[in-house]
Motif scaffolding. Structure first.
Motif, PDB file in Angstrom:
ATOM      1  N   PHE A   1     -52.538 -32.704 -83.279  1.00 23.58           N
ATOM      2  CA  PHE A   1     -51.668 -31.738 -83.946  1.00 23.58           C
ATOM      3  C   PHE A   1     -52.126 -30.362 -83.484  1.00 23.58           C
ATOM      4  O   PHE A   1     -52.885 -29.685 -84.169  1.00 23.58           O
ATOM      5  CB  PHE A   1     -51.776 -31.889 -85.459  1.00 23.58           C
ATOM      6  N   PRO A   2     -51.708 -29.943 -82.283  1.00 22.18           N
ATOM      7  CA  PRO A   2     -52.183 -28.661 -81.742  1.00 22.18           C
ATOM      8  C   PRO A   2     -51.807 -27.509 -82.657  1.00 22.18           C
ATOM      9  O   PRO A   2     -50.664 -27.397 -83.103  1.00 22.18           O
ATOM     10  CB  PRO A   2     -51.464 -28.564 -80.391  1.00 22.18           C
ATOM     11  N   ARG A   3     -52.786 -26.658 -82.940  1.00 23.88           N
ATOM     12  CA  ARG A   3     -52.484 -25.455 -83.705  1.00 23.88           C
ATOM     13  C   ARG A   3     -51.604 -24.547 -82.867  1.00 23.88           C
ATOM     14  O   ARG A   3     -51.799 -24.406 -81.672  1.00 23.88           O
ATOM     15  CB  ARG A   3     -53.778 -24.724 -84.096  1.00 23.88           C
ATOM     16  N   GLU A   4     -50.623 -23.948 -83.498  1.00 23.22           N
ATOM     17  CA  GLU A   4     -49.675 -23.109 -82.778  1.00 23.22           C
ATOM     18  C   GLU A   4     -50.394 -21.955 -82.089  1.00 23.22           C
ATOM     19  O   GLU A   4     -51.033 -21.124 -82.757  1.00 23.22           O
ATOM     20  CB  GLU A   4     -48.652 -22.543 -83.766  1.00 23.22           C
ATOM     21  N   PRO A   5     -50.366 -21.881 -80.761  1.00 20.74           N
ATOM     22  CA  PRO A   5     -51.021 -20.759 -80.073  1.00 20.74           C
ATOM     23  C   PRO A   5     -50.380 -19.434 -80.443  1.00 20.74           C
ATOM     24  O   PRO A   5     -49.187 -19.365 -80.737  1.00 20.74           O
ATOM     25  CB  PRO A   5     -50.800 -21.080 -78.588  1.00 20.74           C
TER      26      PRO A   5
ATOM     27  N   ALA B   1     -51.797 -16.941 -75.371  1.00 18.68           N
ATOM     28  CA  ALA B   1     -51.556 -18.298 -75.859  1.00 18.68           C
ATOM     29  C   ALA B   1     -52.205 -19.331 -74.948  1.00 18.68           C
ATOM     30  O   ALA B   1     -52.048 -19.289 -73.734  1.00 18.68           O
ATOM     31  CB  ALA B   1     -50.050 -18.558 -75.946  1.00 18.68           C
ATOM     32  N   ALA B   2     -52.929 -20.265 -75.542  1.00 17.20           N
ATOM     33  CA  ALA B   2     -53.639 -21.290 -74.771  1.00 17.20           C
ATOM     34  C   ALA B   2     -52.743 -22.518 -74.584  1.00 17.20           C
ATOM     35  O   ALA B   2     -53.072 -23.630 -74.980  1.00 17.20           O
ATOM     36  CB  ALA B   2     -54.931 -21.668 -75.485  1.00 17.20           C
ATOM     37  N   TRP B   3     -51.593 -22.305 -73.959  1.00 17.81           N
ATOM     38  CA  TRP B   3     -50.644 -23.395 -73.800  1.00 17.81           C
ATOM     39  C   TRP B   3     -51.192 -24.492 -72.893  1.00 17.81           C
ATOM     40  O   TRP B   3     -51.023 -25.684 -73.174  1.00 17.81           O
ATOM     41  CB  TRP B   3     -49.334 -22.858 -73.215  1.00 17.81           C
ATOM     42  N   THR B   4     -51.810 -24.108 -71.782  1.00 20.18           N
ATOM     43  CA  THR B   4     -52.299 -25.132 -70.855  1.00 20.18           C
ATOM     44  C   THR B   4     -53.434 -25.932 -71.472  1.00 20.18           C
ATOM     45  O   THR B   4     -53.600 -27.118 -71.176  1.00 20.18           O
ATOM     46  CB  THR B   4     -52.773 -24.502 -69.536  1.00 20.18           C
ATOM     47  N   MET B   5     -54.219 -25.327 -72.356  1.00 16.68           N
ATOM     48  CA  MET B   5     -55.266 -26.068 -73.040  1.00 16.68           C
ATOM     49  C   MET B   5     -54.650 -27.101 -73.983  1.00 16.68           C
ATOM     50  O   MET B   5     -55.109 -28.253 -74.052  1.00 16.68           O
ATOM     51  CB  MET B   5     -56.184 -25.121 -73.818  1.00 16.68           C
ATOM     52  N   ALA B   6     -53.592 -26.710 -74.698  1.00 15.90           N
ATOM     53  CA  ALA B   6     -52.904 -27.652 -75.582  1.00 15.90           C
ATOM     54  C   ALA B   6     -52.321 -28.808 -74.773  1.00 15.90           C
ATOM     55  O   ALA B   6     -52.381 -29.975 -75.193  1.00 15.90           O
ATOM     56  CB  ALA B   6     -51.802 -26.939 -76.361  1.00 15.90           C
ATOM     57  N   LEU B   7     -51.776 -28.507 -73.604  1.00 13.52           N
ATOM     58  CA  LEU B   7     -51.238 -29.545 -72.729  1.00 13.52           C
ATOM     59  C   LEU B   7     -52.333 -30.507 -72.297  1.00 13.52           C
ATOM     60  O   LEU B   7     -52.177 -31.740 -72.389  1.00 13.52           O
ATOM     61  CB  LEU B   7     -50.586 -28.897 -71.507  1.00 13.52           C
ATOM     62  N   GLY B   8     -53.458 -29.981 -71.818  1.00  6.80           N
ATOM     63  CA  GLY B   8     -54.552 -30.830 -71.349  1.00  6.80           C
ATOM     64  C   GLY B   8     -55.124 -31.692 -72.453  1.00  6.80           C
ATOM     65  O   GLY B   8     -55.400 -32.885 -72.249  1.00  6.80           O
TER      66      GLY B   8
END
Length: 311
Positions: free
Chosen positions: A82-86, A91-98
């Motif tokens: 459940f990724p916290r909303e960047p 925004a750490a979008w690529t970290m959420a993706l990985g």
């Protein structure tokens, strides 16, 4: 017992999340909330509470843990995300993706006969990013079938690729979406069943991290004297990501090597303790002793056993 883990369980989880959000508690929801709601729903469905185990050591990935295991024959292993909303800025979008993709690999790497479930709670804004990422990198990460191939994983941004790791990314991983529930207009819950690893690693994926790659899907830990320049760069990037995560959570400016080591173990690092400590206190530290073979100016020792990240 496995028959109890069906759609009604996940509908109960979605209903609990929906109620929390309706009551204004949405900003306080976390991945642990989803895990506890799932455990409660499983117990209500007839699973004995004593059969539920959190943070179960992964039998194949050293230092890695499974979020929830149902002790059955065969066992059910469950990962939650459940990724916290960047934030819009930085925004750490690529970290959420990985992080999301890595759970598919970690479940596929679970050995033996087991039911492998990935429970993914996603905001509408994050879903838009993931859909765009699927188009950009040619990966089937949306829809009922998930297919993660080494050639496509090699196209991921560096941050996402490093989170997954070279050895795991060398496999072709497949998963199937069994459940999709709209929690509300801004949140949905999906449950995927992940296939076990069935093919040997693809040697072509070695280009992801130079000589960090290995034909062995579960390699031995890298020891300091074995590290080439490519291996040093691989562990260096892992360390920097771990440090940034630590500082983001703590809001502080300094850290200890022990904290970095703990963070990397939680992330399932393949590097040995001595390798990580040597990198932090020697190779990456600009004011390390002359005999430390300093290579980078990433860190600075500010006190005994205390370091900071150099901007």
């Amino acid at each position: 017992m496995n028959e109890s883990i069906a759609r009604p369980v996940w509908e109960a989880v979605a209903a609990e999340l929906r109620a929390h959000r309706h009551n204004g508690l949405g900003p306080l929801l976390t991945e642990d909330t989803v895990r506890f709601a799932s455990a409660r729903a499983l117990a209500d469905a007839g699973v004995a509470p004593a059969a539920l185990h959190a943070e179960w050591p992964h039998p194949a990935l050293k230092g890695s843990r499974i979020d929830l295991v149902v002790d059955d024959h065969p066992p059910v292993v469950i990962e939650f995300k459940f990724p916290r909303e960047p934030h819009e800025k930085n925004a750490a979008w690529t970290m959420a993706l990985g992080e999301a993709l890595k759970d598919f690999y970690r479940l596929a790497a679970f050995p033996g006969v087991a039911k492998r479930l990935f429970v993914y709670v996603e905001t509408a804004r994050l879903r838009r990013y993931m859909t765009g990422a699927a188009r950009r990198y040619g990966m089937a990460i949306e829809g009922e079938r998930i297919s993660l191939r080494p050639a496509d994983t090699a196209k991921l941004p560096t941050t996402a690729a490093q989170i997954i790791g070279t050895e795991l990314a060398a496999h072709h991983v497949q998963a199937w979406r069994d459940v999709l529930i709209e929690v509300d207009d801004e949140l949905r819950l999906a449950v995927y069943e992940v296939d076990p690893l069935g093919a040997p690693p693809d040697p072509a994926s070695a280009s992801l991290a130079a000589d960090d790659a290995s034909d062995d899907p579960m390699p031995a830990l890298v020891q300091p004297h074995e590290m080439s320049a490519g291996s040093r760069e691989g562990v260096r990037q892992e360390i920097l990501m771990a440090i940034r995560a630590l500082l983001t959570r703590s809001g502080g400016a300094s850290f200890t090597p022990a904290q970095v080591l703990s963070e990397m173990k939680d992330r399932g690092t393949r590097y040995a303790d001595t390798t990580i400590r040597t990198m932090v206190t020697g190779h990456m530290c600009r004011n390390a002793p002359d005999n430390a073979a300093r290579t980078y100016d990433d860190l600075e020792r500010v006190d005994r056993g205390l370091y900071r990240l150099i901007p």
